[in-house]
Design a protein around this motif. Structure first.
Motif, mmCIF file in Angstrom:
data_model
loop_
_atom_site.group_PDB
_atom_site.id
_atom_site.type_symbol
_atom_site.label_atom_id
_atom_site.label_comp_id
_atom_site.label_asym_id
_atom_site.label_seq_id
_atom_site.Cartn_x
_atom_site.Cartn_y
_atom_site.Cartn_z
ATOM 1 N N HIS A 31 5.974 -14.131 92.996
ATOM 2 C CA HIS A 31 6.589 -12.986 93.943
ATOM 3 C C HIS A 31 5.502 -11.802 94.050
ATOM 4 O O HIS A 31 5.548 -11.241 95.167
ATOM 5 C CB HIS A 31 7.791 -12.364 92.948
ATOM 6 N N VAL A 81 14.382 -24.929 83.389
ATOM 7 C CA VAL A 81 13.751 -25.298 84.710
ATOM 8 C C VAL A 81 14.065 -26.764 85.082
ATOM 9 O O VAL A 81 14.376 -27.544 84.125
ATOM 10 C CB VAL A 81 11.996 -25.150 84.574
ATOM 11 N N ASN A 111 6.568 -18.875 81.490
ATOM 12 C CA ASN A 111 7.393 -19.155 82.725
ATOM 13 C C ASN A 111 7.766 -18.020 83.487
ATOM 14 O O ASN A 111 7.623 -18.173 84.813
ATOM 15 C CB ASN A 111 8.458 -20.151 82.307
ATOM 16 N N ARG A 118 4.796 -16.876 85.355
ATOM 17 C CA ARG A 118 4.495 -17.704 86.617
ATOM 18 C C ARG A 118 5.336 -17.067 87.717
ATOM 19 O O ARG A 118 4.946 -17.250 88.901
ATOM 20 C CB ARG A 118 4.791 -19.151 86.321
ATOM 21 N N ASN A 119 6.605 -16.927 87.285
ATOM 22 C CA ASN A 119 7.482 -16.609 88.499
ATOM 23 C C ASN A 119 6.928 -15.289 89.115
ATOM 24 O O ASN A 119 6.882 -15.133 90.216
ATOM 25 C CB ASN A 119 8.965 -16.290 87.855
ATOM 26 N N LYS A 120 6.618 -14.217 88.144
ATOM 27 C CA LYS A 120 6.001 -13.109 88.700
ATOM 28 C C LYS A 120 4.783 -13.126 89.668
ATOM 29 O O LYS A 120 4.542 -12.620 90.573
ATOM 30 C CB LYS A 120 5.780 -12.113 87.585
ATOM 31 N N ALA A 154 9.376 -20.079 94.412
ATOM 32 C CA ALA A 154 9.415 -20.441 93.060
ATOM 33 C C ALA A 154 10.264 -21.662 92.494
ATOM 34 O O ALA A 154 10.162 -22.207 91.915
ATOM 35 C CB ALA A 154 10.097 -19.234 92.208
ATOM 36 N N CYS A 155 11.400 -21.722 93.196
ATOM 37 C CA CYS A 155 12.432 -22.759 93.037
ATOM 38 C C CYS A 155 11.508 -24.233 93.336
ATOM 39 O O CYS A 155 11.520 -25.305 92.458
ATOM 40 C CB CYS A 155 13.679 -22.831 93.761
ATOM 41 N N VAL A 208 9.783 -23.142 88.610
ATOM 42 C CA VAL A 208 9.675 -22.329 87.287
ATOM 43 C C VAL A 208 10.975 -21.212 87.330
ATOM 44 O O VAL A 208 10.954 -20.344 86.485
ATOM 45 C CB VAL A 208 8.391 -21.186 87.655
ATOM 46 N N VAL A 209 11.905 -21.479 88.046
ATOM 47 C CA VAL A 209 13.289 -21.131 88.037
ATOM 48 C C VAL A 209 14.192 -21.632 87.126
ATOM 49 O O VAL A 209 14.543 -22.963 87.319
ATOM 50 C CB VAL A 209 14.126 -21.128 89.364
ATOM 51 N N LYS A 229 2.650 -26.148 89.896
ATOM 52 C CA LYS A 229 3.027 -25.791 88.584
ATOM 53 C C LYS A 229 2.269 -25.548 87.603
ATOM 54 O O LYS A 229 2.088 -24.696 86.813
ATOM 55 C CB LYS A 229 4.707 -26.757 88.317
ATOM 56 N N ARG A 258 11.334 -16.538 96.290
ATOM 57 C CA ARG A 258 12.718 -17.439 95.632
ATOM 58 C C ARG A 258 12.281 -18.720 95.853
ATOM 59 O O ARG A 258 12.544 -19.598 94.768
ATOM 60 C CB ARG A 258 13.928 -16.574 95.782
#
Length: 327
Positions: free
Chosen positions: A308, A255, A300, A303-305, A233-234, A238-239, A264, A230
């Motif tokens: 993670h 974002v 986006n 990207r977050n996935k 990602a921040c 991408v959050v 990014k 998390r």
């Protein structure tokens, strides 16, 4: 134990240092060399005091400080210049001495909220430098290719043909340099067995190639910081965050522009590759687009996935398997 807070403003040739000891301020200016830095901190280390040392990240100019500070037990923090700037409120004017004081005050107030700096391994340091050099070479090559593209409009002129020929030679040289740098990065990775294995793990994720993997290694200091997906990602930007105030301001979550744009951009390319391959991320992307979601918004989310998934593989010491149930 008594605490002293040290703020360091870094420039190419000099270091401006501010010490805050129970409200009393003292200032020093030394040259940015290992010899001068070692002499200064040797004097501090002799005191029976706990030191909190803070500096901003200025790239290569931090190197001499890193080399010296890793030999001492000081609490060291490397902070984002934007964080310091936004914490001081309204401010007029600046110089190196004032900047050093502001950094010292900042770490005095906020040191409990930050993770202490730890020296990166020699391999991670080398990868960071090599990847930076590769990025410059790629940018230079792209500039030359763009020049040739524009010059082809006037290719009937003899001088233009010569310029295009010169540019083509430079492009070939830069391509050779880029390949050499990539080989050097691979050699550095092989020197560290754990790092080599972790990179093999994350490269099993759809869309994650060598450049994406190397970039994640550099930004996480070899997967020793920003290990919370998390937070990473921040950091990457991408959050999406909500913008709401009373009844007059209410916008869709977006974002933030305060992000690491290099990482990014790399993850954007990785996400675009991932959704072109047959995997669960592609199914997720196609399903969301079919539901009417904006394509860039879904990319986006991909990207977050990716962040993670890669951090989960590092945490669990396993390899990616294409059987995830996407929600």
């Amino acid at each position: 134990m008594k605490s002293i807070y040290v703020g360091i403003d870094i420039s190419k040739k000099t270091l401006d240092i501010c010490l805050i000891d129970q409200g009393l301020e003292s200032y020093f200016k030394i040259t940015n060399t290992i010899k001068s830095v070692a002499k200064f901190f040797k004097g501090l280390a002799e005191k029976q005091v706990q030191f909190f040392v803070a500096m901003e990240n200025t790239g290569h100019y931090n190197y001499n400080l890193y080399e010296v500070l890793k030999c001492y037990s000081f609490k060291v923090y490397v902070v984002d210049s934007r964080h310091v700037k936004k914490s001081i409120g309204l401010a007029r004017g600046k110089n190196d001495k004032v900047d050093a004081k502001r950094i010292a005050i900042f770490i005095e107030r906020n040191h409990q909220d930050f993770q202490c700096w730890k020296p990166a391994s020699k391999q991670v340091q080398a990868i960071k430098i090599l990847l930076s050099q590769r990025r410059h070479k790629v940018k230079a090559r792209q500039g030359l290719k763009q020049q040739n593209k524009e010059l082809k409009i006037m290719k009937d002129l003899a001088c233009v043909k010569k310029i295009i020929s010169i540019n083509m030679e430079q492009i070939k040289q830069l391509t050779s340099h880029i390949k050499t740098l990539e080989k050097l990065i691979e050699l550095e990775i092989k020197e560290d067995k754990e790092l080599h294995q972790n990179i093999k793990r994350i490269k099993t994720v759809p869309g994650i190639g060598p450049i994406s993997a190397w970039s994640l290694v550099v930004k996480t200091e070899g997967f020793t910081r920003l290990t919370d997906p998390r937070k990473l990602a921040c950091f990457t930007g991408v959050v999406p965050f909500e913008q709401q105030s009373g009844t007059s301001l209410k916008t869709k979550p977006r974002v933030s522009k305060m992000a690491d744009k290099q990482l990014k951009c790399v993850l954007q390319m990785a996400a675009m590759r991932a959704v072109r391959m047959e995997n669960d991320l592609q199914k997720f992307y196609l399903r969301k687009v079919k539901e009417g979601k904006n394509k860039m918004s879904v990319l986006n989310a991909v990207r977050n996935k990716l962040i993670h998934i890669t951090m989960a593989l590092i945490k669990n010491q396993t390899f990616y398997q294409n059987r995830l149930q996407m929600s």
